[in-house]
Enzyme design. Structure first.
Site, mmCIF file in Angstrom:
data_model
loop_
_atom_site.group_PDB
_atom_site.id
_atom_site.type_symbol
_atom_site.label_atom_id
_atom_site.label_comp_id
_atom_site.label_asym_id
_atom_site.label_seq_id
_atom_site.Cartn_x
_atom_site.Cartn_y
_atom_site.Cartn_z
ATOM 1 N N ASP A 35 6.627 -2.798 -0.951
ATOM 2 C CA ASP A 35 7.721 -2.694 -1.911
ATOM 3 C C ASP A 35 8.924 -1.974 -1.285
ATOM 4 O O ASP A 35 9.892 -1.674 -1.982
ATOM 5 C CB ASP A 35 7.275 -1.945 -3.180
ATOM 6 N N ASP A 95 -10.443 2.759 5.368
ATOM 7 C CA ASP A 95 -9.504 3.766 4.873
ATOM 8 C C ASP A 95 -10.079 5.136 5.204
ATOM 9 O O ASP A 95 -11.231 5.238 5.659
ATOM 10 C CB ASP A 95 -9.299 3.620 3.353
ATOM 11 N N LYS A 125 11.932 7.557 6.597
ATOM 12 C CA LYS A 125 12.930 8.226 7.425
ATOM 13 C C LYS A 125 12.990 7.576 8.807
ATOM 14 O O LYS A 125 11.962 7.260 9.401
ATOM 15 C CB LYS A 125 12.607 9.709 7.554
ATOM 16 N N ASP A 149 1.923 2.927 4.287
ATOM 17 C CA ASP A 149 2.932 3.984 4.246
ATOM 18 C C ASP A 149 4.209 3.466 4.905
ATOM 19 O O ASP A 149 4.187 3.068 6.072
ATOM 20 C CB ASP A 149 2.409 5.214 5.001
ATOM 21 N N THR A 203 -1.543 -3.449 -7.343
ATOM 22 C CA THR A 203 -2.158 -2.181 -6.976
ATOM 23 C C THR A 203 -1.408 -1.014 -7.605
ATOM 24 O O THR A 203 -0.289 -1.157 -8.110
ATOM 25 C CB THR A 203 -2.164 -1.999 -5.450
ATOM 26 N N GLU A 258 -9.482 -5.437 5.631
ATOM 27 C CA GLU A 258 -8.433 -4.873 4.781
ATOM 28 C C GLU A 258 -8.185 -3.443 5.223
ATOM 29 O O GLU A 258 -9.091 -2.601 5.195
ATOM 30 C CB GLU A 258 -8.821 -4.910 3.304
ATOM 31 N N ASP A 284 -10.141 5.350 11.682
ATOM 32 C CA ASP A 284 -8.912 4.740 12.165
ATOM 33 C C ASP A 284 -9.120 3.247 12.414
ATOM 34 O O ASP A 284 -9.946 2.852 13.247
ATOM 35 C CB ASP A 284 -8.503 5.449 13.459
ATOM 36 N N PHE A 311 -0.035 1.474 -6.030
ATOM 37 C CA PHE A 311 1.199 1.721 -5.283
ATOM 38 C C PHE A 311 2.253 0.676 -5.609
ATOM 39 O O PHE A 311 3.440 0.988 -5.694
ATOM 40 C CB PHE A 311 0.907 1.731 -3.783
ATOM 41 N N GLU A 312 1.825 -0.570 -5.811
ATOM 42 C CA GLU A 312 2.768 -1.614 -6.185
ATOM 43 C C GLU A 312 3.377 -1.320 -7.546
ATOM 44 O O GLU A 312 4.592 -1.456 -7.741
ATOM 45 C CB GLU A 312 2.054 -2.964 -6.205
#
Length: 229
Positions: free
Chosen positions: A169, A83, A137, A133, A208, A58, A110, A210-211
């Site tokens: 999303d 992470d 842009k 992420d 989550t 993950e 990483d 962020f979701e």
């Protein structure tokens, strides 16, 4: 001087830790965590204490609450969660202890280096990338994780039948994910004939942080589920 130009799997996010997170890191890291150093090959059977345990990678677990929930619901699958968010490491270690989870290990660093230099070919039973992420842009799109070069590397570490599961999303990123995954001859999409190729949201995938933030903004969440041939 030569500098390696490639996609990185992270944007550094150290953040502020609570006392409980800091204490969990100090107490539990040596048992459950590893630093990504790009030098030592990881034996997943040894890492989890079970050579028969299928292990998923993950990438990007945030605070780790969703990871802990999924691990508790599926104790027969190992999760190697990577992470660079230090408070997230502390929080997930706290959950591992409080929930009695034996099937989670943490990696700091990483994920590209982890995949390229430390995981053996065909060693993983799956890959999960939830709400990476989106780099919205246009000039930053090259920084997005899920691109052909990264996917080629990841697929080399996935065994036949392994699942690649992504969620976002950010609709333009979902479209890019679908394009990149669909272009690989090594993957098949079980949902190719429905909903534009996107998968229904699995009930077992927790919502989550962020979701939830994306849903609050009116964003549409897309899941993508592909299988390694």
């Amino acid at each position: 001087m030569h500098r390696e130009r490639r996609i990185r799997s992270f944007h550094p996010r150290k953040g502020r830790m609570s006392d409980a997170q800091r204490a969990a890191l100090a107490r539990l890291w040596e048992r459950y965590g590893l630093r990504v150093d790009g030098r030592s090959r990881i034996d997943l059977g040894e890492l989890f204490g079970d050579p028969e345990l299928p292990v998923l990678l993950e990438i990007g677990f945030g605070m780790g609450d969703a990871t802990a929930t999924m691990a508790a619901a599926d104790p027969g699958t190992g999760i190697l969660a990577v992470d660079v968010h230090t408070p997230g490491h502390g929080n997930l270690l706290r959950r591992i202890e409080s929930d009695g989870l034996a099937n989670v290990r943490l990696a700091e660093g990483d994920a590209v280096v982890l995949l390229r230099d430390q995981l053996a070919p065909a060693s993983l039973a799956g890959l999960r990338i939830y709400f990476p992420d989106p780099w919205p842009k246009a000039r930053h799109h090259k920084r997005r994780l899920l691109q052909p070069e990264f996917l080629e590397l990841a697929l080399s570490r996935l065994r036949s039948g392994a699942t690649v599961h992504c969620a976002t999303d950010w609709e333009p990123y979902a479209e890019q994910m679908l394009e990149v995954l669909s272009a690989s001859p090594e993957l098949e999409n079980p949902y190719a004939g429905s909903d534009g190729g996107y998968a229904p949201r699995p009930e077992w995938r927790p919502v989550t942080k962020f979701e939830r933030q994306g849903l609050d903004k009116g964003h549409v969440v897309h899941d993508l589920v592909f299988r390694r041939r």
